[in-house]
Design a protein around this motif. Structure first.
Motif, short mmCIF file in Angstrom:
data_model
loop_
_atom_site.label_atom_id
_atom_site.label_comp_id
_atom_site.label_asym_id
_atom_site.label_seq_id
_atom_site.Cartn_x
_atom_site.Cartn_y
_atom_site.Cartn_z
N SER A 27 58.05 68.82 66.45
CA SER A 27 59.42 68.31 66.28
C SER A 27 60.45 69.42 66.48
O SER A 27 61.65 69.15 66.41
N VAL A 28 60.00 70.64 66.71
CA VAL A 28 60.90 71.79 66.79
C VAL A 28 61.00 72.31 68.22
O VAL A 28 60.17 71.99 69.08
N GLY A 29 62.03 73.11 68.47
CA GLY A 29 62.20 73.76 69.76
C GLY A 29 62.39 72.78 70.89
O GLY A 29 62.88 71.66 70.71
N LEU A 30 61.99 73.22 72.09
CA LEU A 30 62.13 72.36 73.26
C LEU A 30 61.19 71.17 73.16
O LEU A 30 61.49 70.10 73.70
N MET A 31 60.06 71.34 72.46
CA MET A 31 59.14 70.22 72.27
C MET A 31 59.85 69.06 71.58
O MET A 31 59.79 67.91 72.03
N ALA A 67 66.06 70.08 78.15
CA ALA A 67 64.85 69.44 77.63
C ALA A 67 65.18 68.02 77.16
O ALA A 67 64.46 67.06 77.48
N PHE A 68 66.27 67.87 76.42
CA PHE A 68 66.69 66.54 75.96
C PHE A 68 67.02 65.64 77.15
O PHE A 68 66.60 64.48 77.20
N GLU A 69 67.75 66.19 78.13
CA GLU A 69 68.12 65.41 79.32
C GLU A 69 66.89 65.00 80.12
O GLU A 69 66.84 63.89 80.66
N LEU A 70 65.89 65.87 80.21
CA LEU A 70 64.65 65.49 80.89
C LEU A 70 64.01 64.32 80.17
O LEU A 70 63.55 63.36 80.80
N GLY A 71 63.99 64.38 78.85
CA GLY A 71 63.43 63.27 78.08
C GLY A 71 64.14 61.96 78.35
O GLY A 71 63.50 60.92 78.58
N THR A 72 65.47 61.97 78.36
CA THR A 72 66.20 60.72 78.62
C THR A 72 65.94 60.23 80.05
O THR A 72 65.83 59.03 80.28
N GLY A 132 64.60 79.04 72.48
CA GLY A 132 64.91 80.06 73.46
C GLY A 132 66.33 80.57 73.29
O GLY A 132 67.13 80.03 72.53
N ALA A 133 66.65 81.62 74.05
CA ALA A 133 67.94 82.30 73.92
C ALA A 133 69.08 81.57 74.62
O ALA A 133 70.24 81.72 74.24
N ASN A 134 68.76 80.77 75.61
CA ASN A 134 69.78 80.08 76.41
C ASN A 134 69.96 78.66 75.87
O ASN A 134 69.03 77.86 75.89
N PRO A 135 71.16 78.28 75.40
CA PRO A 135 71.38 76.94 74.85
C PRO A 135 71.10 75.82 75.86
O PRO A 135 70.82 74.69 75.48
#
Length: 193
Positions: free
Chosen positions: A43-47, A23-28, A14-17
């Motif tokens: 393995s790519v993107g927000l996924m 997404a990473f923080e949700l995973g943790t 997506g356009a917003n970093p």
């Protein structure tokens, strides 16, 4: 809480970093509360970011990916488990059967389609699992405005709209999901689909 959360999200960043960061923080955060992740297997993107977040925090991740997308979405090879299924219908049914609840991060039409399908299934009584949006930087505001318009026009009733939770912050979202999972029986009736 030992649950499995299904996350729908973009195969692009997506356009917003902040989308990738959150997404990473949700995973943790999923791993930190002792929950597992089921998602689309890429393995790519927000996924990839949400899966990497769970794995970096020592959590368990199950990816479910159709044969046709195995290479196109660059299947994540570092997961606890990666299931390759025949098609998108099998992917969605498998993720739904494994999940205790569903979260949508920013994404495109695939994310929307997955979100609307599990929300529809909840409305029809096929499951009683919570469905929610993580509204990162107001990404879903235009959709929520449209849903409110649709409700005012008589196409979505209040009880159906109430089935879709919305939170802007991860802790509030996970608290909402955990409370809803505690109240639900996490029932899944694939024979009704």
């Amino acid at each position: 809480m030992a649950t499995t959360l299904c996350v729908f999200c973009g195969s692009r960043k997506g356009a917003n970093p902040r989308f990738e960061k959150v997404a990473f923080e949700l995973g943790t955060a999923i791993a930190a509360q002792g929950s597992s992740l089921v998602y689309g297997g890429g393995s790519v993107g927000l996924m990839g970011a949400v899966a990497d977040g769970v794995m970096s925090a020592g959590g368990k991740v199950t990816g479910v990916i159709p044969e046709s997308l195995f290479n196109a979405e660059v299947a994540h090879q570092g997961l606890t488990s990666l299931e390759v299924v025949p098609d998108m219908h099998a992917r969605k049914a498998r993720m739904a059967s494994l999940a205790d609840g569903f979260i949508a991060l920013p994404g495109g039409i695939g994310t929307f389609e997955e979100l609307f399908e599990v929300w529809t299934w909840a409305q029809l009584g096929y499951h009683d699992k919570p469905v929610a949006l993580l509204n990162v930087d107001n990404f879903y505001d235009p959709l929520l405005e449209f849903l409110d318009y649709t409700r005012r026009q008589g196409f979505i009733q209040d009880p159906c709209r109430a089935l879709l939770g919305v939170e802007a912050e991860i802790p509030a979202l996970l608290e909402q999901m955990n409370q809803a999972i505690d109240r639900s029986g996490s029932q899944w009736s694939p024979e009704k689909i």
